[in-house]
Design a protein around this motif. Structure first.
Motif, PDB file in Angstrom:
ATOM      1  N   ALA A  94      79.694  63.914  78.978  1.00  0.00           N
ATOM      2  CA  ALA A  94      79.450  65.642  78.600  1.00  0.00           C
ATOM      3  C   ALA A  94      78.474  65.956  79.827  1.00  0.00           C
ATOM      4  CB  ALA A  94      78.875  65.925  77.634  1.00  0.00           C
ATOM      5  N   ILE A  95      77.178  65.227  79.548  1.00  0.00           N
ATOM      6  CA  ILE A  95      75.957  65.338  80.634  1.00  0.00           C
ATOM      7  C   ILE A  95      76.364  65.219  82.215  1.00  0.00           C
ATOM      8  CG2 ILE A  95      74.102  64.880  81.887  1.00  0.00           C
ATOM      9  CD1 ILE A  95      72.950  63.541  79.052  1.00  0.00           C
TER      10      ILE A  95
ATOM     11  N   TYR B 188      67.653  73.476  80.327  1.00  0.00           N
ATOM     12  CA  TYR B 188      69.005  74.082  79.183  1.00  0.00           C
ATOM     13  C   TYR B 188      69.983  72.992  78.763  1.00  0.00           C
ATOM     14  CZ  TYR B 188      74.482  75.358  79.390  1.00  0.00           C
ATOM     15  OH  TYR B 188      75.414  75.688  79.051  1.00  0.00           O
ATOM     16  N   ILE B 189      70.458  71.755  79.618  1.00  0.00           N
ATOM     17  CA  ILE B 189      71.161  70.354  79.329  1.00  0.00           C
ATOM     18  C   ILE B 189      70.036  70.161  77.925  1.00  0.00           C
ATOM     19  CG2 ILE B 189      71.538  67.865  80.216  1.00  0.00           C
ATOM     20  CD1 ILE B 189      72.547  69.165  82.625  1.00  0.00           C
TER      21      ILE B 189
ATOM     22  N   HIS C  43      68.472  54.015  76.226  1.00  0.00           N
ATOM     23  CA  HIS C  43      68.785  53.813  77.789  1.00  0.00           C
ATOM     24  C   HIS C  43      67.943  53.223  78.733  1.00  0.00           C
ATOM     25  CE1 HIS C  43      72.691  54.528  76.391  1.00  0.00           C
ATOM     26  NE2 HIS C  43      72.473  55.029  76.096  1.00  0.00           N
ATOM     27  N   GLY C  44      66.731  53.276  78.817  1.00  0.00           N
ATOM     28  CA  GLY C  44      65.730  52.880  79.402  1.00  0.00           C
ATOM     29  C   GLY C  44      64.944  54.225  79.857  1.00  0.00           C
ATOM     30  N   LEU C  45      65.265  55.734  79.988  1.00  0.00           N
ATOM     31  CA  LEU C  45      65.146  55.995  80.712  1.00  0.00           C
ATOM     32  C   LEU C  45      63.883  57.357  80.034  1.00  0.00           C
ATOM     33  CD1 LEU C  45      69.352  57.462  81.373  1.00  0.00           C
ATOM     34  CD2 LEU C  45      67.214  56.381  83.514  1.00  0.00           C
ATOM     35  N   THR C  46      64.064  58.550  80.516  1.00  0.00           N
ATOM     36  CA  THR C  46      63.061  59.350  79.563  1.00  0.00           C
ATOM     37  C   THR C  46      64.301  60.456  79.732  1.00  0.00           C
ATOM     38  OG1 THR C  46      62.314  60.348  81.575  1.00  0.00           O
ATOM     39  CG2 THR C  46      60.604  59.113  81.153  1.00  0.00           C
ATOM     40  N   ARG C  47      63.690  61.782  79.035  1.00  0.00           N
ATOM     41  CA  ARG C  47      63.826  63.256  79.106  1.00  0.00           C
ATOM     42  C   ARG C  47      64.821  63.169  80.395  1.00  0.00           C
ATOM     43  NH1 ARG C  47      63.695  67.626  76.073  1.00  0.00           N
ATOM     44  NH2 ARG C  47      63.519  66.333  74.227  1.00  0.00           N
ATOM     45  N   HIS C  48      64.024  63.198  81.031  1.00  0.00           N
ATOM     46  CA  HIS C  48      63.913  63.639  82.565  1.00  0.00           C
ATOM     47  C   HIS C  48      65.196  63.215  83.830  1.00  0.00           C
ATOM     48  CE1 HIS C  48      60.953  66.829  81.074  1.00  0.00           C
ATOM     49  NE2 HIS C  48      59.817  65.523  80.924  1.00  0.00           N
ATOM     50  N   GLU C  49      65.245  62.128  82.836  1.00  0.00           N
ATOM     51  CA  GLU C  49      65.881  60.786  84.431  1.00  0.00           C
ATOM     52  C   GLU C  49      67.691  61.289  83.850  1.00  0.00           C
ATOM     53  OE1 GLU C  49      62.761  57.967  85.828  1.00  0.00           O
ATOM     54  OE2 GLU C  49      63.900  57.318  83.565  1.00  0.00           O
ATOM     55  N   ILE C  50      68.079  61.594  82.165  1.00  0.00           N
ATOM     56  CA  ILE C  50      69.089  61.926  82.009  1.00  0.00           C
ATOM     57  C   ILE C  50      70.303  61.773  82.724  1.00  0.00           C
ATOM     58  CG2 ILE C  50      68.378  61.376  79.510  1.00  0.00           C
ATOM     59  CD1 ILE C  50      69.332  64.211  79.433  1.00  0.00           C
ATOM     60  N   THR C  51      70.130  63.306  83.759  1.00  0.00           N
ATOM     61  CA  THR C  51      70.891  63.701  84.891  1.00  0.00           C
ATOM     62  C   THR C  51      70.499  63.159  86.282  1.00  0.00           C
ATOM     63  OG1 THR C  51      69.407  64.975  86.185  1.00  0.00           O
ATOM     64  CG2 THR C  51      70.715  65.435  83.935  1.00  0.00           C
TER      65      THR C  51
END
Length: 86
Positions: free
Chosen positions: A22-23, A53-54, A72-80
Protein backbone atom coordinates in the motif's frame (compact mmCIF):
# COMPACT_ATOMS: atom_id res chain seq x y z
CA UNK A 1 -11.90 8.66 0.13
CA UNK A 2 -8.59 8.52 -1.74
CA UNK A 3 -7.25 5.27 -3.31
CA UNK A 4 -4.55 4.89 -0.63
CA UNK A 5 -7.12 5.26 2.13
CA UNK A 6 -9.45 2.78 0.40
CA UNK A 7 -6.61 0.29 0.07
CA UNK A 8 -5.77 0.59 3.77
CA UNK A 9 -9.42 0.30 4.80
CA UNK A 10 -9.72 -2.91 2.77
CA UNK A 11 -6.85 -4.51 4.68
CA UNK A 12 -8.04 -6.57 7.59
CA UNK A 13 -5.36 -8.13 9.75
CA UNK A 14 -2.82 -6.69 7.33
CA UNK A 15 0.51 -8.38 6.88
CA UNK A 16 3.65 -6.29 6.67
CA UNK A 17 3.87 -7.20 2.99
CA UNK A 18 0.39 -5.79 2.38
CA UNK A 19 1.25 -2.63 4.29
CA UNK A 20 4.45 -2.16 2.30
CA UNK A 21 2.49 -2.73 -0.94
CA UNK A 22 0.00 0.00 0.00
CA UNK A 23 2.85 2.38 0.85
CA UNK A 24 4.59 1.54 -2.41
CA UNK A 25 1.42 2.20 -4.44
CA UNK A 26 0.87 5.66 -2.98
CA UNK A 27 4.56 6.62 -3.20
CA UNK A 28 4.80 5.53 -6.85
CA UNK A 29 1.66 7.55 -7.64
CA UNK A 30 3.23 10.59 -5.97
CA UNK A 31 6.46 9.96 -7.90
CA UNK A 32 4.44 10.04 -11.13
CA UNK A 33 3.00 13.46 -10.24
CA UNK A 34 6.49 14.69 -9.39
CA UNK A 35 7.81 13.37 -12.72
CA UNK A 36 4.99 15.11 -14.57
CA UNK A 37 6.25 18.40 -13.08
CA UNK A 38 9.93 17.86 -13.88
CA UNK A 39 10.73 16.79 -10.29
CA UNK A 40 9.39 20.08 -8.92
CA UNK A 41 5.88 19.12 -7.79
CA UNK A 42 6.61 19.18 -4.07
CA UNK A 43 8.53 21.63 -1.95
CA UNK A 44 10.24 20.59 1.28
CA UNK A 45 7.26 21.34 3.52
CA UNK A 46 4.91 19.52 1.16
CA UNK A 47 7.13 16.43 1.10
CA UNK A 48 7.02 16.38 4.89
CA UNK A 49 3.22 16.75 4.80
CA UNK A 50 2.91 13.86 2.35
CA UNK A 51 4.99 11.59 4.58
CA UNK A 52 2.90 12.68 7.57
CA UNK A 53 -0.27 11.89 5.60
CA UNK A 54 0.99 8.38 4.89
CA UNK A 55 1.95 7.82 8.53
CA UNK A 56 -1.35 9.26 9.80
CA UNK A 57 -3.38 7.15 7.37
CA UNK A 58 -1.61 4.02 8.56
CA UNK A 59 -2.22 4.96 12.20
CA UNK A 60 -5.90 5.72 11.54
CA UNK A 61 -6.22 2.19 10.17
CA UNK A 62 -4.82 0.60 13.31
CA UNK A 63 -1.22 0.17 12.20
CA UNK A 64 1.44 0.99 14.77
CA UNK A 65 3.84 2.78 12.43
CA UNK A 66 6.80 2.71 14.84
CA UNK A 67 6.40 -1.02 15.49
CA UNK A 68 5.91 -1.73 11.78
CA UNK A 69 9.01 0.25 10.83
CA UNK A 70 11.03 -1.23 13.69
CA UNK A 71 10.30 -4.79 12.55
CA UNK A 72 12.17 -3.90 9.37
CA UNK A 73 15.05 -1.98 10.91
CA UNK A 74 13.60 1.37 9.87
CA UNK A 75 12.32 4.47 11.57
CA UNK A 76 8.82 5.74 10.80
CA UNK A 77 10.43 8.39 8.58
CA UNK A 78 12.15 5.78 6.40
CA UNK A 79 9.16 3.64 5.42
CA UNK A 80 8.77 5.42 2.06
CA UNK A 81 12.47 5.70 1.21
CA UNK A 82 12.74 2.56 -0.92
CA UNK A 83 10.43 4.02 -3.58
CA UNK A 84 10.36 7.77 -2.95
CA UNK A 85 11.92 10.04 -5.59
CA UNK A 86 10.57 13.34 -4.23
Amino acid sequence: MQPFERELTALTHATDEEIFAAIQHVVLALNKVNDDYDSAAYETGEREQLCEYIEDSLTENGIDVDAFAGRHGLTRHEITDEWRDW
